[in-house]
Motif scaffolding. Structure first.
Motif, mmCIF file in Angstrom:
data_model
loop_
_atom_site.group_PDB
_atom_site.id
_atom_site.type_symbol
_atom_site.label_atom_id
_atom_site.label_comp_id
_atom_site.label_asym_id
_atom_site.label_seq_id
_atom_site.Cartn_x
_atom_site.Cartn_y
_atom_site.Cartn_z
ATOM 1 N N VAL A 369 116.849 56.621 8.672
ATOM 2 C CA VAL A 369 116.869 55.490 9.600
ATOM 3 C C VAL A 369 118.269 55.317 10.193
ATOM 4 N N ALA A 370 119.284 55.430 9.339
ATOM 5 C CA ALA A 370 120.663 55.297 9.826
ATOM 6 C C ALA A 370 120.993 56.391 10.833
ATOM 7 N N TRP A 371 120.552 57.627 10.556
ATOM 8 C CA TRP A 371 120.830 58.718 11.483
ATOM 9 C C TRP A 371 120.062 58.547 12.785
ATOM 10 N N ALA A 372 118.837 58.013 12.722
ATOM 11 C CA ALA A 372 118.071 57.772 13.941
ATOM 12 C C ALA A 372 118.804 56.802 14.866
ATOM 13 N N ALA A 373 119.522 55.842 14.276
ATOM 14 C CA ALA A 373 120.293 54.892 15.078
ATOM 15 C C ALA A 373 121.591 55.503 15.591
ATOM 16 N N LEU A 374 122.210 56.369 14.799
ATOM 17 C CA LEU A 374 123.520 56.912 15.157
ATOM 18 C C LEU A 374 123.453 58.141 16.059
ATOM 19 N N GLU A 375 122.366 58.910 15.974
ATOM 20 C CA GLU A 375 122.296 60.170 16.716
ATOM 21 C C GLU A 375 122.520 60.002 18.225
ATOM 22 N N PRO A 376 121.859 59.042 18.894
ATOM 23 C CA PRO A 376 122.133 58.894 20.330
ATOM 24 C C PRO A 376 123.585 58.551 20.623
ATOM 25 N N MET A 377 124.215 57.775 19.736
ATOM 26 C CA MET A 377 125.609 57.398 19.937
ATOM 27 C C MET A 377 126.526 58.600 19.780
ATOM 28 N N VAL A 378 126.278 59.426 18.766
ATOM 29 C CA VAL A 378 127.125 60.602 18.531
ATOM 30 C C VAL A 378 127.200 61.473 19.774
ATOM 31 N N PHE A 379 126.040 61.818 20.319
ATOM 32 C CA PHE A 379 126.016 62.774 21.418
ATOM 33 C C PHE A 379 126.362 62.127 22.758
ATOM 34 N N ALA A 380 125.932 60.899 22.971
ATOM 35 C CA ALA A 380 126.265 60.236 24.232
ATOM 36 C C ALA A 380 127.760 59.974 24.331
ATOM 37 N N TYR A 381 128.358 59.458 23.262
ATOM 38 C CA TYR A 381 129.789 59.157 23.297
ATOM 39 C C TYR A 381 130.629 60.429 23.354
ATOM 40 N N SER A 382 130.165 61.491 22.735
ATOM 41 C CA SER A 382 130.877 62.766 22.856
ATOM 42 C C SER A 382 130.785 63.297 24.279
ATOM 43 N N GLY A 383 129.633 63.095 24.917
ATOM 44 C CA GLY A 383 129.465 63.547 26.289
ATOM 45 C C GLY A 383 130.388 62.869 27.275
ATOM 46 N N THR A 384 130.834 61.633 26.953
ATOM 47 C CA THR A 384 131.723 60.922 27.884
ATOM 48 C C THR A 384 133.118 61.533 27.951
ATOM 49 N N PHE A 385 133.438 62.455 27.069
ATOM 50 C CA PHE A 385 134.730 63.144 27.131
ATOM 51 C C PHE A 385 134.685 64.336 28.097
ATOM 52 N N PHE A 386 133.481 64.667 28.559
ATOM 53 C CA PHE A 386 133.306 65.874 29.374
ATOM 54 C C PHE A 386 133.446 65.515 30.850
ATOM 55 N N LYS A 387 134.662 65.505 31.351
ATOM 56 C CA LYS A 387 134.942 65.231 32.758
ATOM 57 C C LYS A 387 134.834 66.534 33.563
ATOM 58 N N ILE A 388 134.087 66.501 34.638
ATOM 59 C CA ILE A 388 133.928 67.687 35.483
ATOM 60 C C ILE A 388 134.947 67.641 36.615
ATOM 61 N N ASP A 389 135.786 68.668 36.693
ATOM 62 C CA ASP A 389 136.752 68.788 37.782
ATOM 63 C C ASP A 389 136.859 70.264 38.181
ATOM 64 N N ALA A 390 137.846 70.566 39.009
ATOM 65 C CA ALA A 390 137.956 71.928 39.540
ATOM 66 C C ALA A 390 138.166 72.971 38.451
ATOM 67 N N SER A 391 138.855 72.601 37.380
ATOM 68 C CA SER A 391 139.157 73.575 36.331
ATOM 69 C C SER A 391 138.002 73.769 35.356
ATOM 70 N N THR A 392 137.024 72.863 35.402
ATOM 71 C CA THR A 392 135.936 72.921 34.424
ATOM 72 C C THR A 392 135.164 74.233 34.509
ATOM 73 N N TRP A 393 134.866 74.668 35.726
ATOM 74 C CA TRP A 393 134.013 75.842 35.879
ATOM 75 C C TRP A 393 134.710 77.121 35.420
ATOM 76 N N ASP A 394 136.020 77.216 35.621
ATOM 77 C CA ASP A 394 136.755 78.381 35.117
ATOM 78 C C ASP A 394 136.701 78.411 33.587
ATOM 79 N N THR A 395 136.858 77.234 32.987
ATOM 80 C CA THR A 395 136.794 77.152 31.525
ATOM 81 C C THR A 395 135.427 77.567 31.013
ATOM 82 N N LEU A 396 134.368 77.062 31.654
ATOM 83 C CA LEU A 396 133.021 77.366 31.187
ATOM 84 C C LEU A 396 132.661 78.833 31.406
#
Length: 513
Positions: A369-396
């Motif tokens: 139950v605790a993980w069901a509540a935390l899982e969306p937060m883990v991945f959504a909040y981690s995703g907010t660090f992924f800023k897309i800019d000109a250098s992103t595509w070279d990195t990927l």
């Protein structure tokens, strides 16, 4: 009493059905449905359960589903109202704190929708929600670095604790060579491949390569466990759920321990001698602390205590939180995560001897139950660090090369480690060893959070690249590993497959049809 939450006729009720996580999943033949033990205990045979599962899988919306989501909506609105009344305008619908809650809610809803329409893991929708939110300038967890750092000390306790409650210690003892080799050798080979490839392609210092490799190589068994459990055939000579779960646990323990060790070495001020001592002792100290605390489950609380369920859950949960926060405060990163794994596995072993089935008890349900509540937060909040800019595509683009090399090395070593299995079984293990998600998502922004007070630090470029490579890893390997295991598993493990004979070491000696 200790057994009152588990029906006495449970094994009879589930006869003929492959079951794991029964408080969350009932798995029958080629499908899985969310349900509860309370539903299952009223049915007397497989056909009645099958009929119930058919109704649950139908497109018709039942009254129980409407009531379920209506209840969740009431709880969410009540929680928001309480926070607004207590803290004022910061919790208005457009306030800074409401944005955190809104992104988590959208991530949860998007995950449910994705899983219902495609069967793909919900975490992919949560990660995408965070990426969209940050690139629309709606939420960036860099602005909440203290909150993010705090949450990332809680996530591992729940994630690792949930996984290790399902470990069968007796199985690990009897199959220790296979578990240890499958959990450690592919991991070590991939760490080395990532370290070398990022040094050559990105100019990473060696320590930064090891820091990235330690979590890049962490397999996420939770992604494939429902499929693995469903594909387990009655009477099979191999216990696939336990093999994947326990060998994956070794892999995770190495990832968490080595990452914490390298992270502390890089970012915690201390003498070189002290750092070397920590490097030598991290894993051993973590195991010792975890086994010691988990062994308390033998005597505390007593099995006849009227509050035995609540006290057992609090014993491992608070112990894990204390261990993780305490070791981080002392600069012994990684010890806490290893301790949580050892603690919960040890406690679950003692509880099983006292009558609580492994992974089918109130403590396991609480962690789920605790993980069901935390899982969306883990991945959504981690995703907010992924800023897309000109250098992103070279990195990927270069990241694809790193992924191809590292995954190729991992699968080659996995194939070699499974030399005693049949060809199809080796392919099956390789498929299960593809997905990466949970540990990378939890740990990918920590270096950024650490360096944020000094944004001009030249190491910030390495931290940003590390984060981008890990997000790319999750997006590619999670659906790939899930689909390979889920779709090919029934064919790879079908009856009539080559079954090797057992011997005393790896459980195999020669193959026969």
């Amino acid at each position: 009493m200790a057994n009152e939450d588990v029906p006495h006729n449970q094994d009879k009720v589930l006869d003929g059905i492959s079951a794991i996580d029964n408080a969350v999943y009932a798995i029958s033949r080629d499908r899985e449905v969310k349900t509860t033990i309370d539903i299952l205990k009223y049915f007397k045979n497989e056909k009645q359960i099958e009929d119930k599962l058919d109704k649950k899988k139908s497109s018709r919306i039942e009254a129980s589903d409407v009531s379920h989501y209506f209840t969740l909506a009431i709880l969410a609105a009540s929680s928001w109202g309480l926070l607004y009344c207590a803290f004022g305008s910061d919790w208005r619908w457009d306030g800074p704190w409401s944005r955190l809650a809104l992104v988590a809610a959208v991530a949860w809803g998007g995950g449910r929708l994705l899983q219902a329409t495609t069967t793909l893991p919900a975490l992919l929708a949560a990660l995408a929600t965070g990426i969209v939110a940050t690139n629309l300038d709606f939420l960036d967890m860099r602005d909440y670095s203290e909150v993010d750092t705090f949450l990332r000390k809680i996530y591992p306790v729940v994630i690792l604790g949930k996984a290790s409650l399902g470990w069968n210690v007796n199985y690990m003892r009897s199959e220790w060579k296979r578990v240890l080799s499958l959990g450690s050798l592919p991991w070590a080979a991939e760490v080395a491949a990532v370290t070398v490839s990022t040094h050559l392609l990105f100019g990473f210092p060696w320590l930064w390569g090891v820091l990235l490799g330690s979590i890049y190589a962490s397999v996420s068994c939770a992604v494939v466990m429902p499929s693995v459990a469903r594909q387990q055939r009655p009477g099979s000579s191999r216990n696939w759920p336990q093999l994947v779960c326990t060998a994956g646990g070794v892999d995770t323990a190495l990832s968490v321990g080595v990452y914490g060790l390298v992270y502390s070495y890089m970012f915690v001020d201390a003498s070189d001698v002290y750092k070397y001592v920590k490097a030598a002792l991290t894993l051993f100290v973590g195991v010792a602390l975890g086994v010691g605390w988990g062994s308390l489950a033998r005597v505390a609380p007593h099995r006849d205590d009227p509050y035995v369920t609540e006290l057992r859950i609090l014993l491992v949960l608070l112990g894990g939180l204390l261990g993780n926060f305490g070791t981080m405060m002392l600069g012994w990163g990684g010890v806490g995560g290893v301790a949580v794994l050892a603690c919960n596995a040890t406690a679950a072993h003692h509880w099983a001897r006292a009558g609580w089935p492994l992974n089918r008890n109130p403590a396991a349900t609480a962690y789920r139950v605790a993980w069901a509540a935390l899982e969306p937060m883990v991945f959504a909040y981690s995703g907010t660090f992924f800023k897309i800019d000109a250098s992103t595509w070279d990195t990927l683009l270069l990241g694809l090369a790193v992924l191809a090399v590292s995954l190729g090395v991992r699968l080659a070593v996995t194939w070699a480690v499974c030399a005693g299995l049949s060809t199809r079984e080796r392919l099956y293990v390789c498929a299960a060893w593809v997905p990466k998600s949970i540990v990378p998502a939890v740990l990918c922004p920590l270096a950024i959070d650490t360096l944020l007070p000094n944004v001009d630090d030249p190491r910030m470029e390495y931290a940003e690249t590390l984060m981008r490579l890990l997000v790319q890893l999750i997006i590619i390997t999670t659906p790939l590993g899930f689909l390979l295991t889920d779709r090919l598993g029934p064919w790879l493990l079908r009856e009539g497959n080559t079954e090797p004979k057992r011997n005393s070491s790896y459980g195999v000696e020669s193959e026969e049809t």
